[in-house]
Design an enzyme around this catalytic site. Structure first.
Site, short mmCIF file in Angstrom:
data_model
loop_
_atom_site.label_atom_id
_atom_site.label_comp_id
_atom_site.label_asym_id
_atom_site.label_seq_id
_atom_site.Cartn_x
_atom_site.Cartn_y
_atom_site.Cartn_z
N ASP A 114 -49.90 4.85 -7.64
CA ASP A 114 -50.10 3.34 -8.31
C ASP A 114 -51.90 3.98 -8.03
OD1 ASP A 114 -47.31 3.58 -8.79
OD2 ASP A 114 -46.90 2.20 -7.00
N1 URA Z 1 -43.97 5.10 -4.71
C1 URA Z 1 -44.52 3.73 -5.32
O1 URA Z 1 -44.45 2.67 -5.46
N2 URA Z 1 -46.20 3.74 -5.70
C2 URA Z 1 -47.39 5.23 -5.45
O2 URA Z 1 -47.42 5.05 -5.48
C3 URA Z 1 -46.21 6.27 -4.98
C4 URA Z 1 -45.14 6.39 -4.70
#
Ligand code: URA
Length: 265
Positions: free
Chosen positions: A116
């Site tokens: 993310d």
């Molecule tokens: N899980 C998440 O919630 N975000 C990420 O970026 C990777 C795994």
């Protein structure tokens, strides 16, 4: 007059001596590679190789002890310590910085999986489509470790629920390895790659994520890579990744995570 045989290791229509190609891929000296071939530990396109065999690095598949060797010219593998605020795409319509801009522009690479916008930590970038496909395919189950700082102080019940699997709107999560490493910090190891999975899992047990860092991808760890920095994988790391996505051989012992704490198994 008959044609001279090509001298040792010299290209012959794109084909080179196998031991030379293996040595260039970092397997060992030419002598060591000759021994590997002699011992029958090297296959070319699935057939056991013999000394004197030639291969075309651009098309032939070479394995040592059943593990694919990266011999194709131009394959690159970068490990990046992503910082919050960079997008895991090749281009961003909102003009935000992307992870691809951090590494060399040529050859073009792409991120393996996603983090993310606000997630930090380890991200692999490569132009090896085959390896990338396997690494992101759920059937290979390559696990990833995250450290999540969360709101509140998760109790044993929350940790147990995270371990056993929580109900998300796209279905229950698979069992995970979870431990509390500080009153508000969880370490989670998951092998699914669902969208915002760790954030949604923590939220589902009443502890939304404040900060999320990925600390391991299968066999890859690096605690010395500074935020925003990248480096090339070593040959050993590429081979370890190849091993991690190799289909399980019948009767083989289950895969283990060499870096995991026995406490949170
Ligand atoms: N899980 C998440 O919630 N975000 C990420 O970026 C990777 C795994």
């Amino acid at each position: 007059m008959t044609a001279e045989p090509p001298s040792d290791g010299a290209p012959s229509g794109g084909r080179e001596r196998l031991q030379k190609v293996l040595a260039r891929a970092g397997i060992g000296s030419r002598r060591v590679c000759e021994d590997l071939i002699d011992e029958g530990r090297v296959t070319v396109n699935g057939t056991v190789a013999t000394l004197g065999d030639r291969v075309d690095p651009a098309v032939d598949a070479v394995d040592v002890d059943g593990v694919r060797v990266g011999i194709a010219p131009g394959l690159v593998y970068y490990l990046l310590n992503k910082v919050a605020g960079t997008v895991t795409t090749a281009a961003d319509t909102h003009g935000r910085p992307t992870v691809v801009e951090v590494v060399p522009p040529e050859p073009r690479v792409f991120p393996v999986g996603r983090l993310d916008l606000e997630t930090e930590g380890l991200l692999l970038l490569t132009n090896d489509g085959e390896l990338a496909h396997r690494l992101t395919h759920p059937s290979f189950g390559v696990d990833k470790e995250y450290v999540a700082q969360v709101e509140g102080r998760p109790g044993r019940g929350a940790v147990r629920r995270l371990r056993e699997g929580v109900d998300l709107d796209d279905g229950p999560t698979a069992p995970a390895r979870v431990s509390l490493v500080a009153p508000d910090v969880l370490k989670l190891t998951i092998h699914e790659g669902r969208n915002r999975q760790v954030r949604r899992m923590c939220e589902a047990v009443g502890h939304p994520v404040v900060r999320l860092v990925r600390t391991r991808i299968g066999p890859l760890r690096d605690t010395r890579l500074s935020p925003g920095e990248w480096r090339e994988l070593t040959q050993d790391e590429v081979r370890a990744l190849e091993r991690a996505v190799r289909p399980e051989e019948p009767g083989a012992a289950p895969r283990t995570d060499p870096g995991a704490d026995p406490a949170d198994r």
